[in-house]
Design an enzyme around this catalytic site. Structure first.
Site, PDB file in Angstrom:
ATOM      1  N   HIS A  86      12.994  33.171 -50.173  1.00  0.00           N
ATOM      2  CA  HIS A  86      14.350  33.554 -50.558  1.00  0.00           C
ATOM      3  C   HIS A  86      15.263  33.802 -49.368  1.00  0.00           C
ATOM      4  CE1 HIS A  86      13.197  33.198 -54.575  1.00  0.00           C
ATOM      5  NE2 HIS A  86      14.177  33.927 -55.088  1.00  0.00           N
ATOM      6  N   ASP A 149      17.946  44.990 -54.853  1.00  0.00           N
ATOM      7  CA  ASP A 149      18.610  44.769 -56.153  1.00  0.00           C
ATOM      8  C   ASP A 149      17.818  43.782 -57.002  1.00  0.00           C
ATOM      9  OD1 ASP A 149      20.600  46.327 -55.198  1.00  0.00           O
ATOM     10  OD2 ASP A 149      21.975  44.674 -54.748  1.00  0.00           O
ATOM     11  N   GLU A 263      25.943  52.192 -55.487  1.00  0.00           N
ATOM     12  CA  GLU A 263      26.342  50.928 -54.859  1.00  0.00           C
ATOM     13  C   GLU A 263      27.823  50.712 -55.156  1.00  0.00           C
ATOM     14  OE1 GLU A 263      24.245  47.302 -55.244  1.00  0.00           O
ATOM     15  OE2 GLU A 263      22.309  48.161 -54.644  1.00  0.00           O
TER      16      GLU A 263
HETATM   17  P1  FAD Z   1      10.792  34.756 -47.179  1.00  0.00           P
HETATM   18  O1  FAD Z   1      12.188  34.273 -47.275  1.00  0.00           O
HETATM   19  O2  FAD Z   1       9.748  33.851 -47.681  1.00  0.00           O
HETATM   20  O3  FAD Z   1      10.458  35.189 -45.674  1.00  0.00           O
HETATM   21  C1  FAD Z   1      11.389  35.892 -44.889  1.00  0.00           C
HETATM   22  C2  FAD Z   1      10.855  36.099 -43.466  1.00  0.00           C
HETATM   23  O4  FAD Z   1       9.763  36.994 -43.507  1.00  0.00           O
HETATM   24  C3  FAD Z   1      10.334  34.827 -42.818  1.00  0.00           C
HETATM   25  O5  FAD Z   1      10.542  34.894 -41.437  1.00  0.00           O
HETATM   26  C4  FAD Z   1       8.862  34.870 -43.129  1.00  0.00           C
HETATM   27  O6  FAD Z   1       8.101  34.131 -42.192  1.00  0.00           O
HETATM   28  C5  FAD Z   1       8.586  36.353 -43.049  1.00  0.00           C
HETATM   29  N1  FAD Z   1       7.517  36.782 -43.949  1.00  0.00           N
HETATM   30  C6  FAD Z   1       7.354  36.495 -45.250  1.00  0.00           C
HETATM   31  N2  FAD Z   1       6.266  37.105 -45.722  1.00  0.00           N
HETATM   32  C7  FAD Z   1       5.737  37.795 -44.696  1.00  0.00           C
HETATM   33  C8  FAD Z   1       4.600  38.626 -44.539  1.00  0.00           C
HETATM   34  N3  FAD Z   1       3.750  38.861 -45.547  1.00  0.00           N
HETATM   35  N4  FAD Z   1       4.368  39.171 -43.329  1.00  0.00           N
HETATM   36  C9  FAD Z   1       5.186  38.946 -42.277  1.00  0.00           C
HETATM   37  N5  FAD Z   1       6.262  38.151 -42.362  1.00  0.00           N
HETATM   38  C10 FAD Z   1       6.538  37.595 -43.565  1.00  0.00           C
HETATM   39  N6  FAD Z   1      17.509  41.968 -49.537  1.00  0.00           N
HETATM   40  C11 FAD Z   1      17.729  43.294 -49.615  1.00  0.00           C
HETATM   41  O7  FAD Z   1      17.430  44.033 -48.681  1.00  0.00           O
HETATM   42  N7  FAD Z   1      18.290  43.846 -50.726  1.00  0.00           N
HETATM   43  C12 FAD Z   1      18.599  43.100 -51.820  1.00  0.00           C
HETATM   44  O8  FAD Z   1      19.089  43.645 -52.796  1.00  0.00           O
HETATM   45  C13 FAD Z   1      18.363  41.713 -51.777  1.00  0.00           C
HETATM   46  N8  FAD Z   1      18.632  40.930 -52.834  1.00  0.00           N
HETATM   47  C14 FAD Z   1      18.390  39.592 -52.770  1.00  0.00           C
HETATM   48  C15 FAD Z   1      18.669  38.801 -53.889  1.00  0.00           C
HETATM   49  C16 FAD Z   1      18.419  37.451 -53.862  1.00  0.00           C
HETATM   50  C17 FAD Z   1      18.706  36.620 -55.083  1.00  0.00           C
HETATM   51  C18 FAD Z   1      17.927  36.859 -52.667  1.00  0.00           C
HETATM   52  C19 FAD Z   1      17.711  35.382 -52.603  1.00  0.00           C
HETATM   53  C20 FAD Z   1      17.661  37.617 -51.545  1.00  0.00           C
HETATM   54  C21 FAD Z   1      17.887  38.998 -51.587  1.00  0.00           C
HETATM   55  N9  FAD Z   1      17.605  39.825 -50.507  1.00  0.00           N
HETATM   56  C22 FAD Z   1      17.827  41.172 -50.584  1.00  0.00           C
HETATM   57  C23 FAD Z   1      17.137  39.257 -49.237  1.00  0.00           C
HETATM   58  C24 FAD Z   1      15.630  39.313 -49.086  1.00  0.00           C
HETATM   59  O9  FAD Z   1      15.263  40.615 -48.678  1.00  0.00           O
HETATM   60  C25 FAD Z   1      15.204  38.328 -48.042  1.00  0.00           C
HETATM   61  O10 FAD Z   1      15.491  37.047 -48.500  1.00  0.00           O
HETATM   62  C26 FAD Z   1      13.751  38.435 -47.656  1.00  0.00           C
HETATM   63  O11 FAD Z   1      13.510  37.416 -46.732  1.00  0.00           O
HETATM   64  C27 FAD Z   1      12.739  38.404 -48.777  1.00  0.00           C
HETATM   65  O12 FAD Z   1      12.513  37.172 -49.308  1.00  0.00           O
HETATM   66  P2  FAD Z   1      11.028  36.533 -49.425  1.00  0.00           P
HETATM   67  O13 FAD Z   1      10.018  37.498 -49.863  1.00  0.00           O
HETATM   68  O14 FAD Z   1      11.262  35.332 -50.255  1.00  0.00           O
HETATM   69  O15 FAD Z   1      10.700  36.174 -47.908  1.00  0.00           O
END
Ligand code: FAD
Length: 517
Positions: A86, A149, A263
């Site tokens: 994401h 969120d 918020e």
């Molecule tokens: P990815 O996008 O898959 O990874 C993000 C980064 O973390 C990459 O560098 C990856 O290599 C690394 N990573 C992933 N897993 C691990 C692991 N287990 N150990 C170490 N590194 C790792 N953020 C907020 O703070 N508040 C919100 O309310 C919020 N709402 C969101 C709503 C939507 C619809 C979206 C798309 C994003 C939102 N986000 C929010 C952002 C979100 O926190 C980031 O996108 C975050 O990267 C989490 O997504 P993911 O788990 O898919 O991680």
């Protein structure tokens, strides 16, 4: 395993050095997990970039992760953990390296633990927060205190950034609610760390953008889950009044004298169904009557979004009394108040309904050039004047969040960087584009984001990008400021070959093992 890999490495790439390395490496590993198609991880939610990995590994747990990383050390490959993909700017991608899809581990570790006077839940780094919520509430009647969120994000993904929502003013970001981590470092070692044990690794990993290790388990602080939530929105036409009330609520928290969630967002002063008045009410029976707006209202308006927790055993009149008392202290437009009661779980899953709608409209899959940043209180009025009122007067096709956070609730020992002022605001421009936007349209939105960031830099705002996206080390150095030196030292210590999370573009892969422990 090698048979799987050969099937997925595109033919024209089989001869490349990295593809051969990947194939030889995987042949010798005795992984418990499986391999999936590289196409499963060549995009992210942002939809702005595409990078094809050589293979996507679905580990069974920390041992598999450790084997992949340890084996990569003697190659030129890079490795990225993928949470739920994401990210916006390719942060979880690798170009011709290996992806570790952490979702395959999502059911590992789940267990409630009582330690001294506190209760924690152990969860996998690959678990989605929505599953953590459901299992915690259903099985134990407990829940983490600090959320995002949207909960379709992984534990490891948000802890690598911070994890921010309407509870952050009280409990800090999600990273401030973790007691222990199990991490596989860039040396391929499985390490347990906490404030007391291997603390340098623990604090580096929190907010560490995946640079020091892959989080395979997190111990998350939990509390008793309430049954119900009263979810409230109140409208302001004046920015000063909106920020005064928001800051009043987040700073007034002793003795339960405030809401449980605070918020806010900016919306367009028009009947535009996505960006304007209709985006405010909380259920279809509540109409936003613009006749209540003052005649001198500007092009944009403001909404405070609040929530109060309560239990089924609480008398409805008692809940009404508390809400009335809290709201009585605020200066919103009295006839523009919306509220709904719903279960705690439904409240926390509220964005899932928006996801379902966006999927049905086709704009969940389309590009999302989002911009997230933290801006100090001292600069927030000018941000409103110059950005919301001049650049974003027509909205962004999705929410424009703005709400205050408190520096005192963030642990300065983590890798996160935030503005220096005690109160700072999160700004989130959550842009949604039409199902098939032209490249030009998306470029325009990306350059509008740049224009906004440039404005903040030129005018010396005290700001930091949240989920930052920089391309040069100079920019990263400036971003981390006083924390840069330690960040580099910790990288040399825990991922000396710079194998991990290359999609963040902070460090280049080292080609030899000159860097020893
Ligand atoms: P990815 O996008 O898959 O990874 C993000 C980064 O973390 C990459 O560098 C990856 O290599 C690394 N990573 C992933 N897993 C691990 C692991 N287990 N150990 C170490 N590194 C790792 N953020 C907020 O703070 N508040 C919100 O309310 C919020 N709402 C969101 C709503 C939507 C619809 C979206 C798309 C994003 C939102 N986000 C929010 C952002 C979100 O926190 C980031 O996108 C975050 O990267 C989490 O997504 P993911 O788990 O898919 O991680």
């Amino acid at each position: 395993m090698i048979a799987c890999l050969e099937r997925f490495v595109p033919e024209n790439e089989v001869e490349s050095r990295e593809a051969v390395e990947a194939s030889v490496m995987c042949k010798t590993l005795d992984l418990q997990g499986t391999i999936e198609s590289p196409a499963a991880a060549d995009r992210d939610f942002g939809g702005l970039y595409s990078r094809r990995p050589l293979a996507v590994i679905r580990p069974s747990g920390a041992d598999d992760v450790a084997r992949v990383i340890a084996a990569s050390l003697s190659t030129t490959l890079t490795v990225a953990a993928r949470g739920n993909g994401h990210s916006i700017n390719g942060q979880a991608m690798v170009d011709r390296g290996l992806i570790i899809n952490m979702r395959s581990t999502e059911n590992n570790h789940f267990k409630l633990r009582k330690i001294n006077d506190s209760t924690y839940v152990d969860v996998s780094g690959g678990a989605l927060w929505e599953d953590v919520l459901k299992r915690c509430v259903e099985e134990y009647g407990m829940a983490p205190r600090s959320w995002t969120d949207y909960l379709g994000l992984t534990v490891g993904g948000t802890l690598s950034n911070a994890g921010v929502s309407g509870q952050t003013f009280r409990y800090g970001p999600q990273t401030a609610n973790i007691a222990e981590l199990e991490v596989v470092t860039g040396r391929g070692e499985v390490v347990i760390c906490s404030e007391k044990k291997n603390s340098e690794l623990f604090f580096s990993v929190l907010g560490g953008l995946g640079q020091f290790g892959i989080i395979t388990r997190a111990r998350v602080l939990v509390q008793s889950a309430p049954d119900m939530v009263r979810w409230i929105r109140v409208v302001y036409s004046e920015f000063d009044e909106f920020t005064r009330d928001a800051e009043f609520l987040v700073t007034r928290q002793s003795g339960g004298e405030s809401f449980d969630y605070v918020e806010g967002f900016v919306f367009v002063n028009s009947d535009d169904p996505v960006n304007g008045w209709p985006s405010v009410s909380l259920n279809p029976n509540q109409r936003f009557d613009s006749a209540h707006l003052p005649g001198n209202s500007d092009s944009v308006l403001y909404c405070l979004e609040l929530a109060l927790h309560y239990n089924n055993s609480d008398k409805p009149s008692a809940v009404d009394t508390v809400v009335k008392r809290f709201l009585g202290q605020l200066g919103f437009i009295k006839k523009l108040k919306f509220q709904v009661d719903l279960s705690y779980v439904d409240f926390l899953l509220r964005v899932k309904r928006a996801e379902e709608q966006a999927k049905a409209n086709g704009n969940w899959e389309s590009p999302h050039p989002w911009l997230n940043m933290f801006v100090a209180k001292a600069d927030i009025k000018e941000f409103d004047e110059e950005i919301f009122k001049k650049i974003l007067t027509n909205g962004v096709g999705g929410p424009m969040l703005i709400y205050p956070l408190l520096r005192s609730k963030w642990d300065n020992r983590t890798s996160e960087v935030i503005p220096n002022e005690d109160i700072f605001y999160i700004i989130a421009l959550l842009r949604f584009t039409s199902p098939a936007p032209s490249g030009l349209e998306v470029d325009k939105l990306v350059s509008q984001n740049r224009q906004i960031v440039d404005h903040c830099s030129r005018n010396r705002f005290d700001y930091k990008l949240y989920m930052p996206n920089y391309k040069t080390q100079e920019e990263w150095k400036e971003h981390f400021g006083g924390k840069w030196e330690r960040f580099v030292q910790m990288k040399a210590c825990y991922d000396p070959m710079a194998i991990l999370a290359p999609g963040q573009k902070i460090f280049g892969r080292m080609r030899n093992s000159s860097c020893n422990s």
